[in-house]
Write a protein that holds these residues in place. Structure first.
Motif, mmCIF file in Angstrom:
data_model
loop_
_atom_site.group_PDB
_atom_site.id
_atom_site.type_symbol
_atom_site.label_atom_id
_atom_site.label_comp_id
_atom_site.label_asym_id
_atom_site.label_seq_id
_atom_site.Cartn_x
_atom_site.Cartn_y
_atom_site.Cartn_z
ATOM 1 N N PHE B 242 0.839 -1.201 0.000
ATOM 2 C CA PHE B 242 0.000 0.000 0.000
ATOM 3 C C PHE B 242 0.880 1.259 0.000
ATOM 4 C CE2 PHE B 242 -1.658 3.211 3.033
ATOM 5 C CZ PHE B 242 -2.709 3.704 2.290
ATOM 6 N N LEU B 243 1.956 1.223 0.783
ATOM 7 C CA LEU B 243 2.839 2.396 0.866
ATOM 8 C C LEU B 243 3.526 2.680 -0.456
ATOM 9 C CD1 LEU B 243 4.779 2.112 4.267
ATOM 10 C CD2 LEU B 243 2.847 3.576 3.695
ATOM 11 N N ILE B 244 3.932 1.641 -1.159
ATOM 12 C CA ILE B 244 4.815 1.901 -2.300
ATOM 13 C C ILE B 244 4.126 1.809 -3.660
ATOM 14 C CG2 ILE B 244 6.797 1.096 -0.961
ATOM 15 C CD1 ILE B 244 6.954 -1.183 -3.129
ATOM 16 N N THR B 245 2.817 1.498 -3.694
ATOM 17 C CA THR B 245 2.171 1.472 -5.014
ATOM 18 C C THR B 245 1.135 2.587 -5.110
ATOM 19 O OG1 THR B 245 0.588 -0.151 -4.215
ATOM 20 C CG2 THR B 245 2.443 -0.993 -5.469
ATOM 21 N N LYS B 246 1.306 3.432 -6.104
ATOM 22 C CA LYS B 246 0.285 4.441 -6.405
ATOM 23 C C LYS B 246 -0.470 4.059 -7.667
ATOM 24 C CE LYS B 246 0.952 6.985 -2.859
ATOM 25 N NZ LYS B 246 0.882 5.702 -2.100
ATOM 26 N N GLU B 247 0.218 3.413 -8.603
ATOM 27 C CA GLU B 247 -0.444 2.989 -9.840
ATOM 28 C C GLU B 247 -1.335 1.791 -9.562
ATOM 29 O OE1 GLU B 247 2.376 2.118 -12.933
ATOM 30 O OE2 GLU B 247 3.506 3.935 -12.458
ATOM 31 N N THR B 248 -2.618 1.900 -9.966
ATOM 32 C CA THR B 248 -3.528 0.794 -9.694
ATOM 33 C C THR B 248 -3.088 -0.481 -10.414
ATOM 34 O OG1 THR B 248 -4.911 1.691 -11.440
ATOM 35 C CG2 THR B 248 -5.581 2.167 -9.196
ATOM 36 N N ASP B 249 -2.402 -0.317 -11.534
ATOM 37 C CA ASP B 249 -1.932 -1.476 -12.295
ATOM 38 C C ASP B 249 -0.925 -2.324 -11.543
ATOM 39 O OD1 ASP B 249 -3.387 -1.448 -14.500
ATOM 40 O OD2 ASP B 249 -1.780 -0.900 -15.898
ATOM 41 N N MET B 250 -0.294 -1.735 -10.531
ATOM 42 C CA MET B 250 0.757 -2.451 -9.815
ATOM 43 C C MET B 250 0.288 -2.985 -8.468
ATOM 44 S SD MET B 250 3.289 -2.697 -11.728
ATOM 45 C CE MET B 250 4.386 -3.416 -10.513
ATOM 46 N N GLN B 251 -0.967 -2.713 -8.108
ATOM 47 C CA GLN B 251 -1.395 -3.063 -6.756
ATOM 48 C C GLN B 251 -1.798 -4.522 -6.621
ATOM 49 O OE1 GLN B 251 -4.346 -0.041 -6.298
ATOM 50 N NE2 GLN B 251 -2.882 1.437 -5.469
ATOM 51 N N PRO B 252 -1.299 -5.190 -5.576
ATOM 52 C CA PRO B 252 -1.793 -6.527 -5.284
ATOM 53 C C PRO B 252 -3.266 -6.453 -4.850
ATOM 54 C CG PRO B 252 0.151 -6.012 -3.959
ATOM 55 C CD PRO B 252 -0.279 -4.755 -4.624
ATOM 56 N N LEU B 253 -3.930 -7.604 -4.835
ATOM 57 C CA LEU B 253 -5.363 -7.609 -4.573
ATOM 58 C C LEU B 253 -5.721 -6.995 -3.220
ATOM 59 C CD1 LEU B 253 -8.202 -8.287 -5.380
ATOM 60 C CD2 LEU B 253 -7.827 -10.651 -4.691
ATOM 61 N N ALA B 254 -4.922 -7.272 -2.183
ATOM 62 C CA ALA B 254 -5.245 -6.724 -0.853
ATOM 63 C C ALA B 254 -5.300 -5.198 -0.912
ATOM 64 C CB ALA B 254 -4.226 -7.190 0.191
ATOM 65 N N VAL B 255 -4.357 -4.588 -1.631
ATOM 66 C CA VAL B 255 -4.312 -3.129 -1.718
ATOM 67 C C VAL B 255 -5.445 -2.616 -2.604
ATOM 68 C CG1 VAL B 255 -2.903 -1.170 -2.428
ATOM 69 C CG2 VAL B 255 -1.823 -3.152 -1.362
ATOM 70 N N ALA B 256 -5.656 -3.272 -3.733
ATOM 71 C CA ALA B 256 -6.706 -2.836 -4.651
ATOM 72 C C ALA B 256 -8.074 -2.905 -3.972
ATOM 73 C CB ALA B 256 -6.684 -3.716 -5.905
ATOM 74 N N LEU B 257 -8.311 -3.995 -3.230
ATOM 75 C CA LEU B 257 -9.596 -4.150 -2.545
ATOM 76 C C LEU B 257 -9.744 -3.096 -1.445
ATOM 77 C CD1 LEU B 257 -12.212 -5.789 -2.184
ATOM 78 C CD2 LEU B 257 -10.970 -7.268 -0.596
ATOM 79 N N ALA B 258 -8.665 -2.836 -0.705
ATOM 80 C CA ALA B 258 -8.720 -1.824 0.352
ATOM 81 C C ALA B 258 -9.032 -0.455 -0.242
ATOM 82 C CB ALA B 258 -7.401 -1.794 1.120
ATOM 83 N N ASN B 259 -8.414 -0.130 -1.365
ATOM 84 C CA ASN B 259 -8.702 1.150 -2.008
ATOM 85 C C ASN B 259 -10.145 1.213 -2.484
ATOM 86 O OD1 ASN B 259 -6.217 2.227 -1.571
ATOM 87 N ND2 ASN B 259 -5.394 1.669 -3.583
ATOM 88 N N TYR B 260 -10.636 0.078 -2.973
ATOM 89 C CA TYR B 260 -12.034 0.038 -3.391
ATOM 90 C C TYR B 260 -12.940 0.303 -2.192
ATOM 91 C CZ TYR B 260 -16.424 -1.677 -5.291
ATOM 92 O OH TYR B 260 -17.733 -1.795 -5.690
ATOM 93 N N ILE B 261 -12.606 -0.351 -1.055
ATOM 94 C CA ILE B 261 -13.426 -0.173 0.154
ATOM 95 C C ILE B 261 -13.415 1.294 0.582
ATOM 96 C CG2 ILE B 261 -13.583 -0.688 2.619
ATOM 97 C CD1 ILE B 261 -12.577 -3.516 1.997
ATOM 98 N N SER B 262 -12.215 1.925 0.584
ATOM 99 C CA SER B 262 -12.172 3.271 1.156
ATOM 100 C C SER B 262 -12.555 4.369 0.159
ATOM 101 C CB SER B 262 -10.802 3.547 1.778
ATOM 102 O OG SER B 262 -9.790 3.281 0.866
ATOM 103 N N ASN B 263 -12.455 4.118 -1.143
ATOM 104 C CA ASN B 263 -12.741 5.203 -2.095
ATOM 105 C C ASN B 263 -13.973 5.001 -2.950
ATOM 106 O OD1 ASN B 263 -10.316 6.329 -1.269
ATOM 107 N ND2 ASN B 263 -9.176 5.219 -2.845
ATOM 108 N N VAL B 264 -14.046 3.830 -3.564
ATOM 109 C CA VAL B 264 -15.004 3.655 -4.651
ATOM 110 C C VAL B 264 -16.348 3.148 -4.174
ATOM 111 C CG1 VAL B 264 -15.262 2.672 -6.960
ATOM 112 C CG2 VAL B 264 -12.982 3.006 -6.000
ATOM 113 N N ALA B 265 -16.311 2.374 -3.084
ATOM 114 C CA ALA B 265 -17.500 1.621 -2.690
ATOM 115 C C ALA B 265 -18.720 2.517 -2.515
ATOM 116 C CB ALA B 265 -17.215 0.848 -1.402
ATOM 117 N N ALA B 266 -18.499 3.747 -2.036
ATOM 118 C CA ALA B 266 -19.636 4.634 -1.759
ATOM 119 C C ALA B 266 -20.479 4.883 -2.999
ATOM 120 C CB ALA B 266 -19.120 5.955 -1.196
#
Lengths: 302, 307
Positions: B242-266
């Motif tokens: 989470f700390l070192i990936t800003k590009e969504t293309d590089m994010q592992p599933l745990a990070v991508a899902l967490a970002n979805y939970i905190s940003n997109v889900a709403a």
């Protein structure tokens, strides 16, 4: 055996031991430990004494020595104090629950039991599963319209659990206890293998029931494991990040569930004050060592 | 602290592999005892169900067309079942890409652990060389170094100095050798008689040849154990990638899902359905591996913890 018994004769054996190639085999791991552990620890301490910040790549910047300023700032920072307080809340809930439940469950799983594999797997499953996945379910469970409120109805707190200043931290502590418990059950299961059966037999001869033999044989018999469990739980408690970041939406409500590591992320990386964040890290590491030594002293004297 | 984890105290993971933890013999019971036994098993079962419920509820929620947070929603309703949530999370996250990133991250850590960890474990167990004690102590100490002390300096080094933000290498480096796995290797090679290797030495084999032709072929059980204990680390890891990936293309599933939970889900139609579908995908590999190799998992952790 002839080779093994030959006394070291050559210079290289005198310098590097009987199997000099061992140095080469262990070297990659040693380099890893130096680069990923030893050097960063030194860098963290260095940064914590400097006004360290991120500059544009290639830019030559001055990062002056500022002594203890970062440490003083930390202790004057209400957010850091709140984070420390939250670690205490976390540990007060998590450690007794963890030690109690893990020891009782390990003792239960150590008896002849039907479906032992099933029971062991059930308690261990949260430990092997990603926090992010489990938090997804807890968010749904503790949502204002979630199942928990559907079951208990009006008795739920207002504002609801995860956005309630009082309840946010206890929920985080309960989540972490549930998530980690299986690991500690295993630590105790391993420790129980070393409690001699004769002690239980002797206790039974003396007329002790299950409860008394648990109290007088099991508990003292696994005391060093208890020390380890408390120390590991303390380390986890000083390190929690994903729970406040995700479960309570960034340490909310309004900073009530901020954790030190979340604060380090916010200050060090989002606010570009890595020197300050490094100082928080050093304070925490020292805190963990001190608490561990005190625990060990208290639990293992006599 | 280091003294509490002593080499000699540790169960050999492989020798212990076949042995279940010793169970205390059930005593002869008085007539009233059987009711106590029923109560005890009921408590244990209730506890197990409480522990398992969130997993069950995750799957139920992932399959609901309309999220039903009521008590009735905890029971699957055939008219309200769908796989759409998986399709939703797939489009929202680029699931194959996230899984690929998780896979590369995990595979890199396993590879590093198998190569570097096996070499170190073998050397620690079978070779006498200067500095062996230092390496062993260092290995034990890192088991208790809190990550919060390393997080900021590692970020400075890997992201700022080496420019490895948004790379798989940057994700892998801090986890490249799992200390528990090194320990597993060391314990495994400790219980192999030195004569086995000395015989090969007399035949003139080099240490590298001995490692490749003698040590590795016999260490399959230890390799499997090491892969299992290593797998759950990077696969489940959130903070570092989470700390070192800003590009969504590089994010592992745990990070991508967490970002979805905190940003997109709403903004999504059935956010919890999609979140739980993503959570299910994230959870399944580790859970399946654990259930398939439960004994190995348990014995490895029993073996590497104190007695």
């Amino acid at each position: 055996m002839a080779v093994a018994a030959r006394p070291p004769r050559r210079l290289i054996n005198r310098i590097a031991g009987r199997h000099p190639v061992g140095v080469a085999f262990a070297a990659p791991y040693m380099i890893f430990l130096v680069v990923i552990y030893a050097y960063p620890i030194i860098l963290a301490i260095y940064m914590s004494f400097h006004d360290y910040f991120f500059a544009a790549p290639g830019a030559h910047v001055d990062r002056p020595f500022i002594g203890l300023d970062n440490y003083i700032t930390a202790f004057e920072d209400p957010a850091f104090r709140r984070a420390l307080f939250n670690v205490v809340v976390f540990l007060v809930i998590n450690v007794p629950l963890t030690v109690g439940l893990a020891l009782v469950l390990a003792s239960a799983l150590n008896t002849a039991l039907p479906f032992r594999t099933f029971f062991r797997a059930s308690y261990y499953l949260p430990y092997v599963t990603a926090s992010v996945a489990l938090i997804g379910v807890w968010l749904w469970l503790f949502n204002s319209d979630g199942l928990v409120n559907a079951i208990i109805g009006e008795a739920g707190p207002d504002p609801t659990w995860l956005v309630n200043r009082f309840w946010a931290m206890p929920i985080i502590a309960l989540f972490a206890t549930w998530k980690q418990l299986g690991f500690y059950v295993l630590v105790y299961l391993a420790a129980l293998q070393n409690v001699p059966q004769e002690l239980y037999d002797a206790a039974a001869v003396d007329g002790a029931g299950k409860l008394r033999s648990f109290q007088h044989v099991t508990v003292p018999g696994v005391r060093s494991a208890t020390t380890l469990v408390i120390i590991l739980a303390t380390i986890v408690g000083a390190n929690f990040f994903t729970e406040p970041y995700l479960l309570t939406g960034g340490g909310g409500p309004n900073g009530a569930s901020i954790s030190p590591v979340l604060l380090m992320y916010q200050e060090g990386i989002e606010q570009n004050k890595p020197g300050y964040a490094a100082a928080i890290g050093v304070i925490l590491a020292i805190g963990v060592v001190v608490v561990s030594l005190v625990n060990r002293f208290l639990l293992e004297r006599d | 602290m280091a003294e509490t984890i002593q080499a000699d105290d540790v169960v050999d993971p492989v020798a212990a592999d076949e042995a279940e933890p010793r169970a205390h013999q059930p005593e002869l019971r008085a007539p009233g005892e059987s009711w106590k036994r029923v109560g005890f098993l009921t408590c244990l079962t209730a506890g197990a169900l409480v522990f398992l419920f969130p997993f069950y509820y995750m799957i139920v929620g992932a399959l609901q067309t309309e999220p039903n947070p009521d008590v009735s929603g905890a029971f699957p309703d055939p008219s309200n079942l769908t796989l759409d949530n998986f399709a939703d999370i797939n489009t929202a996250l680029n699931l194959p890409r996230a899984l690929l990133n998780s896979g590369i991250f995990t595979a890199g850590v396993i590879l590093g652990t198998l190569v570097i960890g096996l070499l170190a474990g073998y050397a620690l167990a079978q070779l006498e060389f200067r500095g062996r004690g230092v390496v062993f102590s260092a290995m034990l100490i890192v088991l208790i170094v809190p990550f919060q002390l390393l997080m900021i300096p590692l970020y400075v080094m890997i992201v700022r100095w080496y420019g490895l933000a948004d790379t798989h290498l940057g994700m892998i480096l801090p986890f490249a050798v799992n200390a528990t796995a090194v320990f597993v290797f060391r314990q495994f090679f400790m219980q192999i008689p030195k004569d086995v290797f000395d015989a090969a030495r007399i035949d003139g084999a080099s240490e590298l040849q001995i490692l490749m032709r003698v040590a590795i072929p016999i260490s399959k059980p230890a390799l499997l154990t090491a892969v299992l204990v290593t797998f759950i680390g990077p696969w489940n890891e959130f903070l570092w990638p989470f700390l070192i990936t800003k590009e969504t293309d590089m994010q592992p599933l745990a990070v991508a899902l967490a970002n979805y939970i905190s940003n997109v889900a709403a903004r999504a139609a059935n956010p919890f359905g999609a979140i739980l579908a993503g959570a299910t995908v994230l959870a399944i590999p580790a859970v399946v591996l654990f259930l398939a190799f439960q004994r190995k998992f348990v014995q490895a952790h029993l073996g590497s913890s104190v007695k």
